[in-house]
Scaffold this active site. Structure first.
Site, PDB file in Angstrom:
ATOM      1  N   GLU A 177       2.210   7.527   0.443  1.00 50.22           N
ATOM      2  CA  GLU A 177       1.699   7.408  -0.930  1.00 50.22           C
ATOM      3  C   GLU A 177       0.192   7.183  -0.945  1.00 50.22           C
ATOM      4  O   GLU A 177      -0.377   6.688  -1.914  1.00 50.22           O
ATOM      5  CB  GLU A 177       2.428   6.277  -1.663  1.00 50.22           C
ATOM      6  CG  GLU A 177       3.945   6.406  -1.618  1.00 50.22           C
ATOM      7  CD  GLU A 177       4.579   6.930  -2.906  1.00 50.22           C
ATOM      8  OE1 GLU A 177       4.073   6.677  -3.979  1.00 50.22           O
ATOM      9  OE2 GLU A 177       5.624   7.624  -2.793  1.00 50.22           O
ATOM     10  N   HIS A 252       3.654  -0.510  -4.715  1.00 48.10           N
ATOM     11  CA  HIS A 252       2.520  -0.167  -3.840  1.00 48.10           C
ATOM     12  C   HIS A 252       1.778  -1.465  -3.503  1.00 48.10           C
ATOM     13  O   HIS A 252       1.804  -2.419  -4.279  1.00 48.10           O
ATOM     14  CB  HIS A 252       1.526   0.756  -4.549  1.00 48.10           C
ATOM     15  CG  HIS A 252       2.009   2.174  -4.743  1.00 48.10           C
ATOM     16  ND1 HIS A 252       1.758   2.890  -5.883  1.00 48.10           N
ATOM     17  CD2 HIS A 252       2.697   3.002  -3.924  1.00 48.10           C
ATOM     18  CE1 HIS A 252       2.273   4.112  -5.765  1.00 48.10           C
ATOM     19  NE2 HIS A 252       2.864   4.195  -4.589  1.00 48.10           N
ATOM     20  N   CYS A 369      -5.375   2.122  -9.518  1.00 47.62           N
ATOM     21  CA  CYS A 369      -4.466   3.268  -9.293  1.00 47.62           C
ATOM     22  C   CYS A 369      -5.141   4.567  -9.682  1.00 47.62           C
ATOM     23  O   CYS A 369      -4.805   5.630  -9.176  1.00 47.62           O
ATOM     24  CB  CYS A 369      -3.224   3.169 -10.167  1.00 47.62           C
ATOM     25  SG  CYS A 369      -2.190   1.762  -9.841  1.00 47.62           S
TER      26      CYS A 369
END
Ligand code: SUG
Length: 441
Positions: A177, A252, A369
């Site tokens: 990711e 995350h 993000c």
């Protein structure tokens, strides 16, 4: 080794005209909670653009990535929907609306997940290494990969300076990711950085596993990336996410930690063994930099994990502008008492700025993000495709396109409206044109 002056670029991607709340990301509490609520694509894109402008106003280099064209007709065709564009959409709407939503997600806007990047100062061959993330744990996110790869290659095109690796195999052993689980720590006077890779699962059967939500990052992917990027073991630390934190919605690492230069702000429950991780970081930092890092733990009593997830306190973007450390926090932090108190108590920060990003936040994406950090030398920066470098004329142009074509609100039924789809296509094309990237469409 002599220290090389580095620029820290931030690359943000504009939200797409199809931005919606599909409830697509299992384990991401905000995405699940927002499912099927009314979205505001114009607001989403403008909020992201304004954050970029804020960074630019702070004197920091900012890149703008274009939204990915959505709906992704090819993905729908690959799933068995045939015919003209409008037939494909109508059929998908009727038979599998969830697939239509997946193939229309604006998820490329969360640039932190686009790739892992190693600066030339840290790699043995002194080149910048870029590996796009495979995002294989969620179908809607996996659709981003081919275009992200193409964009990264087109923007960082100088083969003498940039090495582009293909994404790792899209298999569960290599779920990747990108930079959301990777932090490069460094000291001003050091030429090298220290890389912290945080994974949720590995092939090690003895490790404790999350029970409720999926782990989205593997250690095997990160080990491969550190080999491919020619990183030395002395500059790498691996840490396992706390499985309990994953089960609380920490999908995350950037939901529970934030690093900038020599500062690492983290929740004490972020890792399976937080103390051990911090000891290893300090040991390696001391060897690399001759100086310890500034490690700032946030205690669970001061902020329970749930509040970290609700407020996105740790997803703040920390930057240095005119020697001042500025923390750019989501406005939600003002409303959540523990987050507000923690912000007020931070001695390592000179100033806090709040940004409204609720359209992104409702899908689990805060300020950090939305950006991919790219540390480059000034020579490398000059070599990149300049069409994507933030400037005021470019900002005005993009704002105009968004205001003209993006819908104020979006509901699933709107996908059946041909004029909406046409406007979305025109907006996307004009944005690529403004960024001098139309040849990629
Ligand atoms: O992958 N949300 C994204 C949010 C990514 C946030 N990025 C970082 N933490 N760096 C995700 O979970 C939700 C889409 C939807 O539900 O419509 C989504 O994909």
């Amino acid at each position: 080794m002599k220290a090389v002056a580095m620029l820290e670029l931030n690359a943000d991607c504009l939200a797409a005209p199809t931005h919606h709340f599909g409830g697509l990301a299992f384990g991401n509490v905000a995405s699940l909670t927002s499912k099927a609520t009314l979205s505001h694509p114009k607001k989403a894109a403008l909020q992201g653009l304004e954050k970029m402008k804020l960074l630019f106003d702070l004197g920091l280099p900012q890149l703008i990535f274009p939204p990915h064209p959505k709906p992704c007709y090819q993905a729908l065709k690959n799933l068995g929907f045939e015919g003209s564009k409008s037939t494909i959409i109508t059929q998908a709407y009727k038979k599998a609306p969830e697939l239509l939503l997946m193939c229309s997600s604006s998820s490329a806007m969360w640039m932190a997940n686009a790739a892992t990047i190693t600066p030339s100062t840290d790699s043995c061959d002194q080149k910048v290494h870029i590996t796009p993330a495979n995002l294989a744990s969620n179908f809607h996110r996996s659709l981003e990969v081919p275009l992200s790869q193409k964009l990264l290659r087109a923007i960082f095109f100088d083969e003498k300076k940039f090495i582009h690796h293909p994404p790792l195999a899209a298999a569960s052993e290599f779920f990747d990711e990108g930079a959301a689980n990777h932090t490069r720590l460094w000291q001003k006077k050091s030429s090298q950085g220290l890389h912290l890779f945080v994974f949720g699962k590995s092939q090690n059967k003895k490790e404790k596993k999350a029970k409720k939500y999926p782990a989205r990052q593997t250690k095997e992917a990160q080990s491969a990336i550190s080999r491919l990027h020619l990183l030395d073991e002395a500059e790498v630390v691996f840490a396992q996410q706390n499985p309990h934190a994953i089960d609380q919605g920490v999908f995350h690492n950037d939901v529970v930690a934030s690093g900038h230069e020599n500062l690492y702000l983290f929740h004490e429950d972020a890792y399976a063994n937080t103390q051990k991780v911090m000891e290893e970081l300090q040991k390696k930092a001391l060897k690399l930099f001759g100086k310890e890092l500034m490690l700032v733990p946030i205690k669970r009593d001061d902020m329970p994990l749930q509040d970290a997830v609700r407020s996105y306190f740790f997803n703040s973007q920390i930057v240095t502008s005119n020697t001042k450390r500025i923390l750019i926090a989501p406005i939600e932090c003002k409303k959540i008492k523990t987050a507000k108190n923690c912000l007020e108590g931070l001695n390592c920060i000179d100033k806090v700025l709040f940004v409204p990003l609720n359209e992104s936040m409702k899908n689990g994406g805060g300020p950090a993000c939305l950006r991919l950090r790219i540390p480059l030398t000034s020579v490398e920066f000059k070599s990149i495709h300049q069409g994507v470098v933030f400037s005021m004329p470019l900002y005005e142009k993009l704002k105009q396109i968004i205001e003209k074509y993006y819908p104020d609100t979006l509901h699933l039924d709107d996908f059946l409206d041909g004029s909406f789809l046409q406007s979305a296509e025109t907006a996307t094309y004009e944005i690529y044109q403004a960024l001098k990237l139309e040849h990629l469409l």
